[in-house]
Structures are given as C-alpha cells and as structure tokens.
Design an enzyme around this catalytic site. Structure first.
Site, mmCIF file in Angstrom:
data_model
loop_
_atom_site.group_PDB
_atom_site.id
_atom_site.type_symbol
_atom_site.label_atom_id
_atom_site.label_comp_id
_atom_site.label_asym_id
_atom_site.label_seq_id
_atom_site.Cartn_x
_atom_site.Cartn_y
_atom_site.Cartn_z
ATOM 1 N N ASP A 32 0.824 -1.232 0.000
ATOM 2 C CA ASP A 32 0.000 0.000 0.000
ATOM 3 C C ASP A 32 0.848 1.267 0.000
ATOM 4 O OD1 ASP A 32 0.699 -0.312 2.722
ATOM 5 O OD2 ASP A 32 -1.321 0.128 3.480
ATOM 6 N N ALA A 122 -2.547 -7.632 17.166
ATOM 7 C CA ALA A 122 -2.721 -8.920 16.493
ATOM 8 C C ALA A 122 -2.657 -8.779 14.979
ATOM 9 C CB ALA A 122 -4.047 -9.550 16.901
ATOM 10 N N SER A 125 -5.616 -4.654 12.764
ATOM 11 C CA SER A 125 -5.905 -3.245 12.540
ATOM 12 C C SER A 125 -6.837 -2.615 13.573
ATOM 13 C CB SER A 125 -6.534 -3.130 11.158
ATOM 14 O OG SER A 125 -6.106 -2.012 10.544
ATOM 15 N N GLU A 157 -2.445 8.876 11.912
ATOM 16 C CA GLU A 157 -1.485 7.857 12.342
ATOM 17 C C GLU A 157 -0.062 8.243 11.936
ATOM 18 O OE1 GLU A 157 -2.876 3.966 12.338
ATOM 19 O OE2 GLU A 157 -0.900 3.079 12.658
ATOM 20 N N ASP A 169 -5.548 0.070 5.882
ATOM 21 C CA ASP A 169 -6.346 -0.271 7.064
ATOM 22 C C ASP A 169 -7.515 0.698 7.259
ATOM 23 O OD1 ASP A 169 -4.267 -2.035 7.210
ATOM 24 O OD2 ASP A 169 -3.347 -1.150 8.993
#
Ligand code: GLA
Length: 391
Positions: A32, A122, A125, A157, A169
């Site tokens: 991405d 994990a 996202s 982010e 995400d």
C-alpha cells in the site's frame, strides 16, 4: 453500551454509537505505501464508540479495555492543538481530532466511551478501527467524503502517532462490504468489490506474538523501498514508486542497489502481480490457484521482505498440512500477529482444532482463532442490539 455510558457520564438523550471494523488482508502485503494493490476484508470484529455532546468545554474519552487508572482522560478543547504525542492509546483519537481541526472541523465538547472486539497487536488493525470510529464520533453526523475520511485517519497515524503506514487499514475499515473483499488501488484510491466464492472460508489464527518490532522494522522497509525507487530512477526516470516497476525493469537495475534492497523491491513487484492474479482466479472460481498465490505471498514476505517470524511460519506450514486448506499466509505488518488461511467451508471446524493443537504442542501457547466473515464498513449503529457486550 448505552447503559454503561449513562453510568459513566449520566444519562443523555443524544447518545449515538458509531462502529468501525478491523480487517484481515487476503493478499497484497506491504504494497500500500508503494501505491500498489491490496485485497483486504472488513471483519465483524470492530470498535464501537458511544458519544454525546458535553456541557463543560471538555473532551472526555473512556476505554472499557484499559485498567481503571488508565481508562479515562479529559482535555480542554482549547489545548488540543498544542498536544504532543504521548505514547498512549489516546494518541489515536487525539491525532484524529487534530487532523479534523486542521481542515476546519471544530471539535465540540463531548463524552466518548470506547468498546471493541478487535484484538490489539494482532495485526487485525485495531488502530485504524479506533481512528475511524473516533473520526465518526467527533463528526457526530457531520458529513465527509469516505475517501477523505480514510486519508484523514491515515494522516492522524502518520503525523501524530508517528507510524508511516499506508492507506489500506483505514480505507477498508470505511469501505468494507458484506460477502466481499475489496481490491484497493492505493494510487488512485479507487476500489472494486471482489465477491468471496461461497465454497470457501477465511480464518485468522493469532500467534499471540505481539508485533513489537513492527514499528522500527516497518520504517526500515519504507526506507528500503524508497532507496529502490531512487536506484530505479537512474535508469527509468518515469518510475515514481514500486507500483510502476515490472520484474524485467527491476532485474535490469538490481545490481545498482544493495542486495537486501533488491529483495525488498522484488517482494513488492511480485506481490502486486499476485493481487491481480488472485482477483482473476477468484472471478473464475479457481480456488487452488488462489491458495497457491497466498502461499507464494507468504514465502516472499518470509524470505525477500523478511517480516515474518518463526511462529507465523509454523502456523502457515502447519495449516498447509490440514485437510481442506487451500492456502495460508501471514497477514498485516508482520513480526507476529495473525495468519490468514483459506479453506473449504466444511473443513473449518476440523481446522480450528488441529491448528490449535499443533501450535500448543510447539509453542505452549493457545492461539486465538477468528472467522473472517466479510462485514460492512464503518457507520452509525442502527440497531443497538448488534453491539457486543462488554467483556
Ligand atoms: C500495516 C500498515 C498498513 C500496511 C500493512 C502491511 O498494517 O498499517 O498500511 O502497510 O501493515 O501490508
């Protein structure tokens, strides 16, 4: 959740609840931020935020998942613009609030309560789910084009949390669709829906290894891809990102870059091609080909991109030995987190037992297992009965 909200902040007639899902990526990893292709699915696992206007000029956010002493924070609205990253879970919603302010959306006094089912660390996202749910809660009904919302949450982010992530995400959390994976073109930011053949299921297995290394190694990979682009440009000036590069072009210039950088680039170039082949195979119902492409993707992440780990490799190899499994790979940033396995529907029950037993025997840890039923993207919760109970 409405009751919990009332217990915390007092009853309010104006509580609304917004939901944003986590994701599992079927194929197209670390493509991405190279403006290539990805194929994620939005999950039923999601973050929920209940919100109501406040009356005293403050923003309050409470998370049900934190220890009591860490669960509740409040800010004067006037001070949000000058906040620094705190290395705290509230960096995500505060980063979003700041990006909203930067484009002219006022942040109003409000009380928020967060509940969620996306496991943290994990690779499913939880961060993007929190960002997108926060944005919807702050907007509280004010409209914004979905693609702008995805980009805003990505900026939060990157700019405030400090993780130079791509758009996948946040985008899938907003654009997810029931029964479909979503092929995202990370350059044009367009997408197409890819129906999942109804004879197969996808299952995520959590290695329970928290991807602690992920931050620094992720930045390193982003930099290595940029170095590959610079080397490629000396021969092919029109190349702007690895998205523009063919395997032939890469082979021609790979002696101009360090061997590691050439392998990183090879992963990205071949992975983009695999996404397109996977989507084609899916449209023809060629399940074995889809499965093989997932395994090729994993090997490329394992050996060329080097973002896997022993636990993920074990889960993939063990899955491939179980009846009914068509393909398996690590999913997300890597260094821990989950694998995603594609298998025939009827094999799902047996798979869960066998993979858990194998993993426990090897690592003395019980993996958590999630079915990856494609769900809808983010929005306001219409039926409060669908909100999960607190755990
Ligand atoms: C993390 C990032 C995404 C993407 C994946 C790897 O999840 O947030 O943008 O780069 O890693 O595919």
């Amino acid at each position: 959740m409405i009751e919990a909200f009332a217990g915390l902040y007092g009853p309010s007639p104006d509580v609304r609840v917004f939901r944003a899902p986590g994701r599992v990526n079927l194929i197209g990893e670390h493509t991405d931020y190279n403006l290539g292709f990805v194929l994620p699915v939005a999950l039923e696992l999601a973050t929920y935020i209940a919100v109501a206007p406040g009356s005293d000029g403050k923003l309050r956010i409470c998370s049900e998942h934190r220890h009591e002493s860490d669960a509740m924070r409040e800010w004067d609205l006037a001070g949000i613009g000058s906040l620094q990253r705190a290395g705290h879970w509230t960096d995500y919603p505060i980063g979003v609030a700041r990006e909203l302010m930067a484009i002219g959306f006022a942040i109003h006094p409000a009380n928020l309560l967060i509940r969620g089912t996306v496991p943290e660390g994990a690779g499913l996202s939880s961060s993007a789910a929190l960002e997108v749910a926060s944005a919807l809660a702050f907007l509280n009904g004010r409209g914004m084009a979905p693609v702008d919302l995805a980009r805003l949450c990505q900026r939060a982010e990157r700019n405030f949390v400090g993780m130079p992530c791509g758009i996948m995400d946040q985008y899938i959390s907003i654009f997810g669709r029931e029964r479909c994976a979503v092929e995202i073109d990370c350059r044009s930011l367009g997408h197409r829906l890819v129906p999942i053949p109804d004879t197969v299921a996808f299952v995520a297995v959590n290695s329970m290894v928290k991807h602690a290394l992920a931050g620094s190694a992720y930045q390193e990979r982003v930099a290595e891809c940029a170095a590959a682009v610079t080397a490629l440009q000396s021969r092919f000036p029109l190349v702007l990102s690895l998205r523009d590069v063919s395997s032939e072009q890469l082979a021609e210039v790979s002696n101009l870059m360090p061997e590691t950088v050439a392998r990183r680039a090879r992963h990205v170039v071949t992975e983009n091609a695999r996404v397109n082949r996977f989507v084609d195979a899916s449209s023809r119902g060629e399940l074995e080909i889809m499965g093989r492409l997932m395994v090729e993707s994993h090997r490329s992440l394992q050996h060329d991109y080097e973002v896997s780990c022993a636990e993920l490799d074990f889960l993939v190899d063990a899955a491939l030995g179980i009846e009914g499994v068509l393909g398996s790979r690590m999913t997300g940033g890597g260094f821990g987190g989950c694998t995603v396995t594609m298998l025939r529907h009827e094999a799902a029950g047996g798979f869960r037992d066998r993979i858990a037993t194998a993993y426990e025997r090897q690592f003395k840890v019980t993996p958590k297992i999630y079915s990856c039923t494609p769900s809808a993207g983010a929005g306001e919760v219409q039926d409060i009965e669908t909100i999960p109970a607190a755990n």
